[in-house]
Design a protein around this motif. Structure first.
Motif, PDB file in Angstrom:
ATOM      1  N   GLN A 457       0.791  -1.286  -0.046  1.00 14.40           N
ATOM      2  CA  GLN A 457       0.277  -0.144  -0.004  1.00 14.40           C
ATOM      3  C   GLN A 457       0.675   1.381   0.037  1.00 14.40           C
ATOM      4  N   LEU A 458       2.068   1.275   0.946  1.00 15.81           N
ATOM      5  CA  LEU A 458       2.722   2.315   1.011  1.00 15.81           C
ATOM      6  C   LEU A 458       3.489   2.767  -0.632  1.00 15.81           C
ATOM      7  N   THR A 459       3.865   1.473  -1.147  1.00 14.70           N
ATOM      8  CA  THR A 459       4.431   1.633  -2.653  1.00 14.70           C
ATOM      9  C   THR A 459       3.408   2.171  -3.452  1.00 14.70           C
ATOM     10  N   ARG A 460       2.362   1.775  -3.488  1.00 15.26           N
ATOM     11  CA  ARG A 460       1.192   2.228  -4.194  1.00 15.26           C
ATOM     12  C   ARG A 460       0.956   3.462  -4.131  1.00 15.26           C
ATOM     13  N   ASP A 461       1.018   4.042  -2.765  1.00 16.02           N
ATOM     14  CA  ASP A 461       0.553   5.359  -2.596  1.00 16.02           C
ATOM     15  C   ASP A 461       1.956   6.364  -3.037  1.00 16.02           C
ATOM     16  N   SER A 462       2.871   5.795  -3.169  1.00 20.01           N
ATOM     17  CA  SER A 462       4.055   6.481  -3.621  1.00 20.01           C
ATOM     18  C   SER A 462       4.056   6.638  -5.215  1.00 20.01           C
ATOM     19  N   THR A 463       3.274   6.175  -5.839  1.00 14.17           N
ATOM     20  CA  THR A 463       3.344   6.157  -7.101  1.00 14.17           C
ATOM     21  C   THR A 463       2.275   6.947  -7.871  1.00 14.17           C
ATOM     22  N   MET A 464       1.249   7.432  -6.709  1.00 16.76           N
ATOM     23  CA  MET A 464       0.400   8.346  -7.314  1.00 16.76           C
ATOM     24  C   MET A 464       0.947   9.859  -7.604  1.00 16.76           C
ATOM     25  N   LEU A 465       0.793  10.344  -8.834  1.00 15.23           N
ATOM     26  CA  LEU A 465       1.297  11.624  -8.995  1.00 15.23           C
ATOM     27  C   LEU A 465       0.549  12.735  -8.385  1.00 15.23           C
TER      28      LEU A 465
END
Length: 467
Positions: A457-465
């Motif tokens: 989830q943290l990784t996914r959040d980090s990919t949001m522009l």
């Protein structure tokens, strides 16, 4: 005409007499050009838009010449009808001079002049070759020179050929954007220098490709407009000598009516005759397009490598067997073809640049090789991009599990964890995982610092522009 098919007609010039098939519409100058200068086995008749462009120029010239009183009404009508037929492709079989002829375009221009003149002769009830009603030089080439009409036809043809290429690049951009949307939720390992870098979405990778294709299309469209300034009316060296007063304004008016394009005289006629820099700019954009899309194709080859011993994050459509000896092997043949096209277009661009440099004084007599190589690049790209889109891009599938596994097994997730855990703590665990030859995520889970679900989830959040 059918009764004369097996007979010949003699035609003479100061070099002697040649015999031409009775049903042929070309003449002695064409035969000389073919005999002396056939090197590529690619006649000008094989390039439909080039022949059409020449016909348009001769058509407009005939109407302008009629208006200024140097061609009579009957001659003009016959010439215009012959030009219509030539533009429609009815006489391509008689356009036999080699594209790479070395006469600076004179042989090609005379091939056009003779075909139109001989067809006009027929329409006026006379015979080809005797030129009693319409002469290739006196009427068809009136108020022109090879030096202004050949590069004008080059530009008109290139302008026409670029339109469908622009359309293909735009369609490719749309297909790539479609894949960006399809893959928007797929976690992906971003790489720099072929090393694990940072988390991203697979859709973001394709967004970049789509943006590139859109920009390439816009640049091609912009440089295409530069082809609308023509040297027509400059005659031999730019002075306009041999063209009657009033001819130039009329020839451009008629050319616009015939083509539907507002072609205009160049700002400086001498510049237009001396220099081919417009073609080098067009070629440069073609080179940029080819090499940029070849880079995309190379990425796809790499990301689809395997399927077991490579990256295998993408699955490309299987279009044909990849080996004559290894059963089941499938190669990325369509992207490989796109890469090869890049090689070819770069070679064509180098040739065009050298031809531009080699012009001397008032004209550039290497225009034929520029035309041949420029049109080749356009055709290669148009056909290659269409196949790339239809047979590769549209059918690409993402291996979601492999994409996520590669990301979560890498240290690329470390950057995404810093906001929650802090740089020092994450760095220490990265070093510990490396020392133990273990996955970072295993160390995080073992220490109870972060679960796999939280890490994802943290990784996914980090990919949001952040837009």
């Amino acid at each position: 005409m059918s009764e004369q098919k097996n007979h010949q007609r003699p035609e003479s010039d100061y070099l002697g007499t040649v015999h031409i098939p009775a049903d042929a519409l070309y003449g002695v100058n064409t035969v000389r050009g073919v005999d002396n200068l056939t090197v590529s086995k690619r006649p000008i008749g094989s390039e439909r838009e080039f022949v059409r462009a020449f016909a348009f120029c001769k058509w407009a010239a005939a109407l302008a010449n009629r208006d200024v009183g140097v061609v009579d009404g009957a001659q003009c009508d016959a010439i215009v009808q012959a030009c219509r037929e030539l533009a429609d492709g009815q006489h391509d079989a008689f356009m036999i001079v080699d594209f790479m002829e070395g006469s600076g375009g004179t042989s090609s221009n005379m091939n056009v002049n003779e075909v139109i003149a001989n067809r006009a002769q027929q329409l006026l009830g006379s015979r080809p070759g005797i030129y009693d009603r319409v002469h290739p030089n006196d009427q068809i080439n009136r108020s022109q020179s090879t030096n202004d009409v050949y590069p004008a036809a080059m530009k008109i043809a290139a302008h026409a050929l670029l339109a469908p290429l622009v359309g293909e690049v735009e369609s490719l951009a749309a297909s790539l954007q479609g894949k960006a949307e399809e893959f928007k939720d797929v976690l992906h390992l971003g790489r720099t220098c072929l090393q694990d870098a940072q988390p991203m979405r697979l859709g973001q990778l394709f967004e970049g490709y789509a943006a590139l294709a859109g920009r390439l299309s816009a640049k091609l469209k912009a440089v295409r407009s530069e082809l609308e300034a023509l040297p027509l009316g400059g005659t031999a060296i730019g002075t306009g000598f041999g063209a009657p007063k009033g001819y130039k304004v009329r020839v451009y008016g008629y050319l616009a009516e015939i083509t539907g394009v507002d072609y205009r005289p160049a700002d400086n006629a001498f510049d237009a005759m001396q220099n081919l820099d417009t073609f080098t700019r067009v070629s440069a954009e073609l080179r940029t397009c080819a090499t940029s899309l070849a880079k995309v194709a190379s990425d796809l080859i790499l990301l689809s490598s395997g399927p077991n011993g490579g990256i295998a994050e993408l699955e490309l459509p299987a279009v044909q067997p990849g080996s004559s000896i290894m059963p089941g092997k499938i190669n990325p043949v369509v992207p490989m073809s796109m890469v090869q096209i890049g090689f070819a277009v770069v070679g064509n661009d180098v040739c065009i640049a050298q031809a531009n440099q080699a012009g001397q004084l008032e004209i550039n007599h290497f225009e034929p090789i520029v035309a041949d190589r420029l049109y080749d690049s356009i055709h290669l790209l148009r056909n290659g991009i269409r196949l790339f889109r239809e047979k590769c891009i549209n059918g690409i599938r993402a291996n979601v599990q492999v994409n996520e596994r590669h990301l979560m097994d890498s240290t690329a997730i470390a950057t995404a964890l810093i906001p929650k855990l802090g740089y020092a703590k994450v760095s220490a665990m990265v070093r510990e995982a490396a020392a133990q030859n273990r996955l970072l995520l295993e160390v995080l889970q073992e220490r109870g610092v972060l679960s796999r679900e939280d890490a994802v989830q943290l990784t996914r959040d980090s990919t949001m522009l952040d837009v």
